[in-house]
Scaffold this motif. Structure first.
Motif, short mmCIF file in Angstrom:
data_model
loop_
_atom_site.label_atom_id
_atom_site.label_comp_id
_atom_site.label_asym_id
_atom_site.label_seq_id
_atom_site.Cartn_x
_atom_site.Cartn_y
_atom_site.Cartn_z
N ASN A 50 -15.99 -15.13 2.09
CA ASN A 50 -15.34 -16.43 1.99
C ASN A 50 -14.17 -16.47 1.02
O ASN A 50 -13.89 -17.52 0.42
CB ASN A 50 -16.35 -17.53 1.65
N THR A 51 -13.47 -15.36 0.85
CA THR A 51 -12.29 -15.32 -0.01
C THR A 51 -11.05 -15.14 0.86
O THR A 51 -11.15 -14.79 2.05
CB THR A 51 -12.36 -14.15 -1.01
N ALA A 52 -9.89 -15.34 0.26
CA ALA A 52 -8.64 -15.10 0.99
C ALA A 52 -8.58 -13.65 1.46
O ALA A 52 -8.12 -13.38 2.58
CB ALA A 52 -7.45 -15.44 0.10
N ARG A 114 -10.83 -21.91 -11.28
CA ARG A 114 -10.81 -20.90 -12.34
C ARG A 114 -11.80 -19.76 -12.09
O ARG A 114 -11.78 -18.74 -12.79
CB ARG A 114 -11.15 -21.55 -13.68
N LEU A 115 -12.69 -19.92 -11.12
CA LEU A 115 -13.75 -18.94 -10.89
C LEU A 115 -13.23 -17.61 -10.36
O LEU A 115 -12.25 -17.55 -9.63
CB LEU A 115 -14.78 -19.48 -9.89
N ASP A 116 -13.95 -16.56 -10.70
CA ASP A 116 -13.74 -15.23 -10.14
C ASP A 116 -14.81 -15.06 -9.05
O ASP A 116 -15.99 -15.02 -9.35
CB ASP A 116 -13.91 -14.18 -11.23
N THR A 117 -14.37 -14.99 -7.80
CA THR A 117 -15.32 -14.84 -6.70
C THR A 117 -15.29 -13.44 -6.09
O THR A 117 -15.84 -13.23 -5.01
CB THR A 117 -15.05 -15.88 -5.59
N GLY A 118 -14.66 -12.50 -6.80
CA GLY A 118 -14.51 -11.17 -6.22
C GLY A 118 -15.15 -10.04 -6.98
O GLY A 118 -15.55 -9.04 -6.38
N SER A 119 -15.27 -10.13 -8.30
CA SER A 119 -15.72 -8.97 -9.07
C SER A 119 -17.17 -8.60 -8.78
O SER A 119 -17.54 -7.44 -8.96
CB SER A 119 -15.51 -9.19 -10.57
N GLY A 127 -10.87 -11.43 -10.07
CA GLY A 127 -9.92 -12.53 -10.12
C GLY A 127 -9.68 -13.22 -8.79
O GLY A 127 -8.95 -14.21 -8.72
N GLU A 128 -10.30 -12.74 -7.73
CA GLU A 128 -10.16 -13.38 -6.42
C GLU A 128 -10.68 -14.82 -6.54
O GLU A 128 -11.82 -15.05 -6.92
CB GLU A 128 -10.96 -12.61 -5.38
N PRO A 129 -9.84 -15.82 -6.23
CA PRO A 129 -10.25 -17.21 -6.44
C PRO A 129 -11.05 -17.79 -5.29
O PRO A 129 -11.03 -17.28 -4.17
CB PRO A 129 -8.92 -17.94 -6.57
N LEU A 130 -11.73 -18.88 -5.58
CA LEU A 130 -12.34 -19.70 -4.56
C LEU A 130 -11.20 -20.31 -3.75
O LEU A 130 -10.14 -20.60 -4.30
CB LEU A 130 -13.15 -20.82 -5.23
N ILE A 131 -11.39 -20.48 -2.45
CA ILE A 131 -10.32 -21.05 -1.63
C ILE A 131 -10.77 -22.33 -0.93
O ILE A 131 -11.97 -22.56 -0.73
CB ILE A 131 -9.78 -20.03 -0.60
N THR A 132 -9.80 -23.11 -0.54
CA THR A 132 -10.07 -24.38 0.13
C THR A 132 -10.03 -24.20 1.64
O THR A 132 -9.55 -23.18 2.16
CB THR A 132 -9.01 -25.43 -0.25
N LEU A 133 -10.48 -25.21 2.33
CA LEU A 133 -10.37 -25.23 3.79
C LEU A 133 -8.89 -25.13 4.19
O LEU A 133 -8.55 -24.43 5.14
CB LEU A 133 -10.99 -26.52 4.35
#
Length: 187
Positions: A50-52, A114-119, A127-133
Motif C-alpha cells: 500500500n505504498t507509492a 510523517r510515518l515511515d511505511t517502508g523500512s 522513509g516511504e510515506p503513507l499515501i492517500t486515495l
C-alpha cells in the motif's frame, strides 16, 4: 518496532509474490476471458504494501488492477492502509509513544504523513510515506491499470463507504474514464 522478523517475512512474501507475478504478467490480457491480474496492496511482494512504490511497481508490471485498502483519518482524509492498527508496518510507536490506540482514525493526516511505511519491508524503502486515495488515483489514472478499492473492514468505521462514494464524485474525469473502461471496482 520489531524489525528482524518483519524483514524476514517481507523477504519471503517478496520472493513468492515475485514468482507468482512473473508467471502471470506475461499472460495478462492475452485473450478475452482470461483472468485479471490483481496486484494485492500494490506489488506488495516486491515493495512495501500500500505504498507509492508498490502501486508504481504494479503499474510498471502491467497489473490489470491494484487492490488497495481505504481508511479515513481523524480529519476525514481517505488513505491507503490495510491493518486496523498501524504498528506492524509503520514507525508509529516511535513517533507517537504511549498513545492509547494506533488506528488510522485516531490521527490527523498531518500526523500520519510523517510515518515511515517502508523500512519494515527493506532498508531501501526507508522513509516511504503513507499515501492517500488521491495519490493512488494519480498513479493509475491514464494507465491500463484499474483500481479495486476495498473499504476497510475495521469495525469503528460507519460511513466510510458513503465517504468514498462522495470522494470519487469529486473526481468526475477519473470516475467517468475508469467506469467507461471497467477499471474501477469497490469491495
Amino acid at each position: 518496532m520489531k524489525h528482524a522478523s518483519k524483514r524476514h517475512a517481507g523477504a519471503v512474501v517478496a520472493v513468492l509474490s515475485g514468482l507468482a507475478l512473473a508467471l502471470t504478467t506475461t499472460t495478462a490480457h492475452a485473450a478475452p476471458g482470461d483472468p485479471d491480474v490483481i496486484a494485492h496492496r500494490g506489488s506488495s511482494g516486491m515493495a512495501p504494501e500500500n505504498t507509492a512504490a508498490a502501486i508504481d511497481l504494479a503499474v510498471t508490471q502491467r497489473a490489470d488492477f491494484v487492490e488497495i485498502d481505504v481508511q479515513q483519518t481523524k480529519d476525514g482524509k481517505l488513505v491507503n492502509f490495510h491493518d486496523c492498527t498501524m504498528e506492524r508496518t509503520t514507525n508509529i510507536e516511535d513517533l507517537y509513544p504511549n498513545r492509547p490506540r494506533y488506528r488510522v482514525s485516531d490521527f490527523t493526516w498531518n500526523e500520519l504523513r510523517r510515518l515511515d511505511t517502508g523500512s519494515w519491508f527493506h532498508k531501501k524503502y526507508t522513509g516511504e510515506p503513507l499515501i492517500t486515495l488521491d495519490d493512488v488515483i494519480r498513479a493509475i489514472d491514464r494507465t491500463r491499470t484499474g483500481l479495486l478499492a476495498e473499504i476497510s473492514p475495521c469495525s469503528h468505521y460507519t460511513d466510510i463507504a458513503t465517504d468514498l462514494a462522495h470522494h470519487l464524485d469529486t473526481k468526475p474525469s477519473y470516475l467517468h474514464r475508469a467506469l467507461a473502461r471497467h477499471q474501477l471496482a469497490v469491495q
